[in-house]
Design a protein around this motif. Structure first.
Motif, PDB file in Angstrom:
ATOM      1  N   GLU A   4     -13.703  40.035 -15.148  1.00 23.37           N
ATOM      2  CA  GLU A   4     -13.130  38.772 -14.671  1.00 23.37           C
ATOM      3  C   GLU A   4     -11.632  38.911 -14.427  1.00 23.37           C
ATOM      4  OE1 GLU A   4     -14.020  35.956 -17.688  1.00 23.37           O
ATOM      5  OE2 GLU A   4     -16.133  35.831 -17.123  1.00 23.37           O
ATOM      6  N   ARG A   5     -10.988  39.617 -15.323  1.00 22.54           N
ATOM      7  CA  ARG A   5      -9.542  39.810 -15.153  1.00 22.54           C
ATOM      8  C   ARG A   5      -9.264  40.680 -13.951  1.00 22.54           C
ATOM      9  NH1 ARG A   5      -5.992  40.291 -20.342  1.00 22.54           N
ATOM     10  NH2 ARG A   5      -4.656  39.087 -18.987  1.00 22.54           N
ATOM     11  N   ALA A   6     -10.078  41.678 -13.702  1.00 20.71           N
ATOM     12  CA  ALA A   6      -9.912  42.544 -12.531  1.00 20.71           C
ATOM     13  C   ALA A   6     -10.126  41.726 -11.262  1.00 20.71           C
ATOM     14  CB  ALA A   6     -10.871  43.724 -12.587  1.00 20.71           C
ATOM     15  N   ARG A  11      -7.847  38.776  -6.567  1.00 26.99           N
ATOM     16  CA  ARG A  11      -7.585  37.511  -5.852  1.00 26.99           C
ATOM     17  C   ARG A  11      -6.083  37.236  -5.780  1.00 26.99           C
ATOM     18  NH1 ARG A  11     -12.276  35.212  -8.813  1.00 26.99           N
ATOM     19  NH2 ARG A  11     -10.715  34.527 -10.287  1.00 26.99           N
ATOM     20  N   TRP A  12      -5.419  37.471  -6.905  1.00 24.92           N
ATOM     21  CA  TRP A  12      -3.967  37.267  -6.930  1.00 24.92           C
ATOM     22  C   TRP A  12      -3.279  38.212  -5.933  1.00 24.92           C
ATOM     23  CZ3 TRP A  12       0.202  40.414  -8.217  1.00 24.92           C
ATOM     24  CH2 TRP A  12       1.436  39.760  -8.338  1.00 24.92           C
ATOM     25  N   GLN A  13      -3.679  39.490  -5.895  1.00 28.25           N
ATOM     26  CA  GLN A  13      -3.106  40.466  -4.963  1.00 28.25           C
ATOM     27  C   GLN A  13      -3.380  40.045  -3.517  1.00 28.25           C
ATOM     28  OE1 GLN A  13      -4.918  44.117  -6.333  1.00 28.25           O
ATOM     29  NE2 GLN A  13      -3.013  44.763  -7.363  1.00 28.25           N
ATOM     30  N   GLN A  16      -1.146  37.254  -2.655  1.00 27.88           N
ATOM     31  CA  GLN A  16       0.204  37.787  -2.464  1.00 27.88           C
ATOM     32  C   GLN A  16       0.324  38.478  -1.105  1.00 27.88           C
ATOM     33  OE1 GLN A  16       2.936  37.376  -4.338  1.00 27.88           O
ATOM     34  NE2 GLN A  16       1.713  35.981  -5.566  1.00 27.88           N
ATOM     35  N   GLU A  17      -0.691  39.263  -0.733  1.00 23.60           N
ATOM     36  CA  GLU A  17      -0.679  39.938   0.568  1.00 23.60           C
ATOM     37  C   GLU A  17      -0.692  38.913   1.698  1.00 23.60           C
ATOM     38  OE1 GLU A  17      -3.970  42.648   0.628  1.00 23.60           O
ATOM     39  OE2 GLU A  17      -3.069  43.947  -0.888  1.00 23.60           O
ATOM     40  N   GLU A  18      -1.513  37.874   1.555  1.00 23.70           N
ATOM     41  CA  GLU A  18      -1.577  36.823   2.578  1.00 23.70           C
ATOM     42  C   GLU A  18      -0.230  36.103   2.677  1.00 23.70           C
ATOM     43  OE1 GLU A  18      -4.872  34.452   1.334  1.00 23.70           O
ATOM     44  OE2 GLU A  18      -6.359  35.825   2.217  1.00 23.70           O
ATOM     45  N   ALA A  19       0.356  35.803   1.526  1.00 25.39           N
ATOM     46  CA  ALA A  19       1.664  35.132   1.520  1.00 25.39           C
ATOM     47  C   ALA A  19       2.712  36.049   2.152  1.00 25.39           C
ATOM     48  CB  ALA A  19       2.063  34.757   0.097  1.00 25.39           C
TER      49      ALA A  19
END
Length: 117
Positions: A4-6, A11-13, A16-19
């Motif tokens: 789940e953490r992975a 998702r966070w990465q 960040q890439e989309e942002a």
């Protein structure tokens, strides 16, 4: 746990890439807008410089024309004064000659009257 953490990290990465991609696109758009605005400012500046140069040329031409007209007026005044002085001399000489002729005629009349008397 770990899976789940992975997944959360992925998702966070991805966010960040989309942002980052969105910010990069926004920066590219802003850079393009700035380049366009700078081009317009430079074009306007060139027009202003050209207009100033034209105004300076017109001013110099106008000044030259005024100076030329002033020189022409001074020359005309000089000629008029010379002509007036020349005419005055001619008139004075004419008066002197007329006076001399009058005196000669008067002298002749007096001689004639003296002979006839």
């Amino acid at each position: 746990g770990l899976a789940e953490r992975a997944e959360e990290l992925r998702r966070w990465q991805k966010r960040q890439e989309e942002a980052f991609t969105a910010k990069g696109a926004e920066l590219a758009r802003l850079e393009s807008a700035l380049r366009t605005a700078l081009g317009e400012v430079e074009k306007q500046e060139r027009r202003l410089v050209f207009a100033e140069q034209e105004a300076e040329v017109r001013q110099r031409n106008a000044t030259s024309q005024v100076q030329l007209k002033q020189a022409e007026l001074q020359e005309a005044r000089r000629r008029i004064k010379e002509e007036a002085a020349h005419e005055a001399k001619l008139a004075q000489a004419g008066r002197a000659e007329a006076l001399a002729q009058l005196q000669a005629v008067q002298g002749g009349l007096q001689e004639s009257e003296a002979r006839n008397a």
